[in-house]
Design a protein around this motif. Structure first.
Motif, PDB file in Angstrom:
ATOM      1  N   TRP A  98      -3.014   4.024 -14.121  1.00  0.00           N
ATOM      2  CA  TRP A  98      -1.679   3.381 -13.890  1.00  0.00           C
ATOM      3  C   TRP A  98      -1.075   2.960 -15.390  1.00  0.00           C
ATOM      4  O   TRP A  98      -1.779   2.530 -16.166  1.00  0.00           O
ATOM      5  CB  TRP A  98      -1.814   2.225 -13.080  1.00  0.00           C
ATOM      6  CG  TRP A  98      -0.761   1.308 -12.859  1.00  0.00           C
ATOM      7  CD1 TRP A  98      -0.218   0.110 -13.559  1.00  0.00           C
ATOM      8  CD2 TRP A  98       0.100   1.618 -11.965  1.00  0.00           C
ATOM      9  NE1 TRP A  98       0.753  -0.068 -12.993  1.00  0.00           N
ATOM     10  CE2 TRP A  98       1.190   0.603 -12.117  1.00  0.00           C
ATOM     11  CE3 TRP A  98       0.215   2.430 -10.564  1.00  0.00           C
ATOM     12  CZ2 TRP A  98       2.242   0.452 -11.021  1.00  0.00           C
ATOM     13  CZ3 TRP A  98       1.315   2.197  -9.849  1.00  0.00           C
ATOM     14  CH2 TRP A  98       2.170   1.486  -9.907  1.00  0.00           C
ATOM     15  N   ILE A 143      -5.400  -0.735  -8.714  1.00  0.00           N
ATOM     16  CA  ILE A 143      -4.905   0.408  -7.945  1.00  0.00           C
ATOM     17  C   ILE A 143      -6.383   1.168  -7.855  1.00  0.00           C
ATOM     18  O   ILE A 143      -7.125   1.313  -8.392  1.00  0.00           O
ATOM     19  CB  ILE A 143      -4.158   1.460  -9.274  1.00  0.00           C
ATOM     20  CG1 ILE A 143      -3.799   2.826  -8.400  1.00  0.00           C
ATOM     21  CG2 ILE A 143      -4.845   1.668 -10.419  1.00  0.00           C
ATOM     22  CD1 ILE A 143      -2.961   3.530  -9.345  1.00  0.00           C
ATOM     23  N   GLY A 198      -7.329   5.005  -6.777  1.00  0.00           N
ATOM     24  CA  GLY A 198      -6.757   6.513  -6.629  1.00  0.00           C
ATOM     25  C   GLY A 198      -7.711   7.576  -6.334  1.00  0.00           C
ATOM     26  O   GLY A 198      -8.918   7.427  -6.952  1.00  0.00           O
ATOM     27  N   GLU A 239       0.736  -1.185  -0.029  1.00  0.00           N
ATOM     28  CA  GLU A 239      -0.088   0.136   0.038  1.00  0.00           C
ATOM     29  C   GLU A 239       0.894   1.310   0.057  1.00  0.00           C
ATOM     30  O   GLU A 239       1.832   1.247   0.783  1.00  0.00           O
ATOM     31  CB  GLU A 239      -1.101   0.273   1.248  1.00  0.00           C
ATOM     32  CG  GLU A 239      -1.950  -1.329   1.273  1.00  0.00           C
ATOM     33  CD  GLU A 239      -2.656  -1.068   2.639  1.00  0.00           C
ATOM     34  OE1 GLU A 239      -3.073  -0.061   3.124  1.00  0.00           O
ATOM     35  OE2 GLU A 239      -3.471  -2.256   2.759  1.00  0.00           O
ATOM     36  N   VAL A 287       1.283  -5.088 -10.719  1.00  0.00           N
ATOM     37  CA  VAL A 287       0.110  -4.434 -10.037  1.00  0.00           C
ATOM     38  C   VAL A 287      -1.053  -5.074 -10.591  1.00  0.00           C
ATOM     39  O   VAL A 287      -1.231  -4.701 -11.818  1.00  0.00           O
ATOM     40  CB  VAL A 287       0.546  -2.863 -10.282  1.00  0.00           C
ATOM     41  CG1 VAL A 287      -0.606  -2.141  -9.824  1.00  0.00           C
ATOM     42  CG2 VAL A 287       1.783  -2.414  -9.930  1.00  0.00           C
TER      43      VAL A 287
END
Length: 79
Positions: A76, A68, A70, A35, A65
């Motif tokens: 990303w 994600i 945000g 994280e 990854v």
């Protein structure tokens, strides 16, 4: 003979209020997930009325990854 002279005097202030871009980051690394959070703010006392846009963050990762999240929304991309 011509001569140009320029004298600049600047007062340097110490502390968080003197930086143009204030950043705070946090990492939490586990065996199955990592994280990362980055809080940022433009110091509006130095730049009244200015806004930030098109923020790019380079975050090297040594594993794939898969998700994600945000806020504000982020995109990303793998380099």
């Amino acid at each position: 003979m011509n001569a140009d002279a320029c004298f600049v005097c600047a007062q340097i202030r110490a502390g968080p209020s003197s930086v143009p871009l204030q950043l705070t980051s946090q990492w939490k690394c586990g065996s199955t997930e990592t994280e990362f959070s980055l809080d940022y703010a433009l110091n509006t006392s130095l730049y009244p009325g200015a806004t930030l846009s098109n923020i790019n963050v380079l975050l090297p990762m040594d594993r794939e990854v898969v998700e994600i999240q945000g806020s504000p929304s982020a995109q990303w991309s793998v380099l």
